[in-house]
Design an enzyme around this catalytic site. Sequence first.
Site, PDB file in Angstrom:
ATOM      1  N   GLU A 145       0.839  -1.206   0.000  1.00  0.00           N
ATOM      2  CA  GLU A 145       0.000   0.000   0.000  1.00  0.00           C
ATOM      3  C   GLU A 145       0.870   1.251   0.000  1.00  0.00           C
ATOM      4  OE1 GLU A 145      -2.861   1.230  -0.266  1.00  0.00           O
ATOM      5  OE2 GLU A 145      -4.425  -0.236   0.179  1.00  0.00           O
ATOM      6  N   ASP A 154     -10.168   0.919  -4.358  1.00  0.00           N
ATOM      7  CA  ASP A 154      -9.152   0.951  -3.304  1.00  0.00           C
ATOM      8  C   ASP A 154      -8.412   2.282  -3.388  1.00  0.00           C
ATOM      9  OD1 ASP A 154      -7.042   0.148  -1.431  1.00  0.00           O
ATOM     10  OD2 ASP A 154      -7.654  -1.908  -1.829  1.00  0.00           O
TER      11      ASP A 154
END
Length: 318
Positions: A31, A213
């Site tokens: 991430e 996302d």
Amino acid sequence: MTLRSTTTSFVPPGSDGHLSAIASLDMALGESPLWDAQRRGLWWVDIDGCALHFAHPDDGRHWRADYDEAIGCVGLRADGGLIAGTRSGLRPIDETGVMQPVVCANPENTANHRFNDGRIGPDGRFWLGTLADDKTTPDAGLYSWDGHGLTAHKNDLVISNGLAFSPDARICYHSDTPRRLVYRHSFDAETGKIGPGEVWIDFNQLDLAGNPDGAAVDANGHYWCALFGGFAVARFDPAGQLHERYPLAAPNPTMCSFGGADRQTLFVTTAREGMTHDAIAQWPNAGGLFAARTNVAGIPEPTFQARHDPAPGNSSTP
């Protein structure tokens, strides 16, 4: 823990928007890719792996630091180093990777909640959201930190995600991943306030696999969104219309970011979270770092700068 050198091999990014794996990693939940123009390199995290990475993709130099708690996101500090959103709260990280004590506690129950997606806004504040570990309980929030305390902006979220700002700093984009909705808010960079949100993109109404996302906005105001479970990054124009879909050979892209000297390289982190051994064998680059050259530049990454005067109503830091 300090950054230590690794032997990861990097290959050049794909051309003409073709996303290819530039580094084979085994990240559980990659991430927060973040281009550092001053250091000419890319930061990113592996949330479930409790790790921070930094690399110069052009020459393949790569460092990693491991910690004792999950890091959801990182942002650049104006005075050097990073600010990280961890399970326990906001923690500075110096330029060598050493993590400092908490400067602002997680306002939620750290036994089952952690910070997730976040970034430095054009206002110089650190914007970041939370999630519950079960990823189904709608009690997460969106916050900003000005160096004095947290301001709560949204609540009743399941997974706070997709945070990005328009090039003119007048719009804040934000998603709730399991609900498959991306919201658009008016934004005031001086006060650090967002207006009431409106549903901007409803993935439930699109013939598009995956859930929204992490995201980034380019210089033309297009919103690039990683599609977790969708094997792709989707690009939407400022009106919220799907412009293009960019596939990649991994099922779970998690976040995208622009970088490189001209900010025209799109970097995408991915995850192995929830994948079976057979699925990993089928998609061996899952959990790796992907990239592509694009025909548009991203927005320069802002840096965190503490406000001289705390905003009214902010909670105090511990």
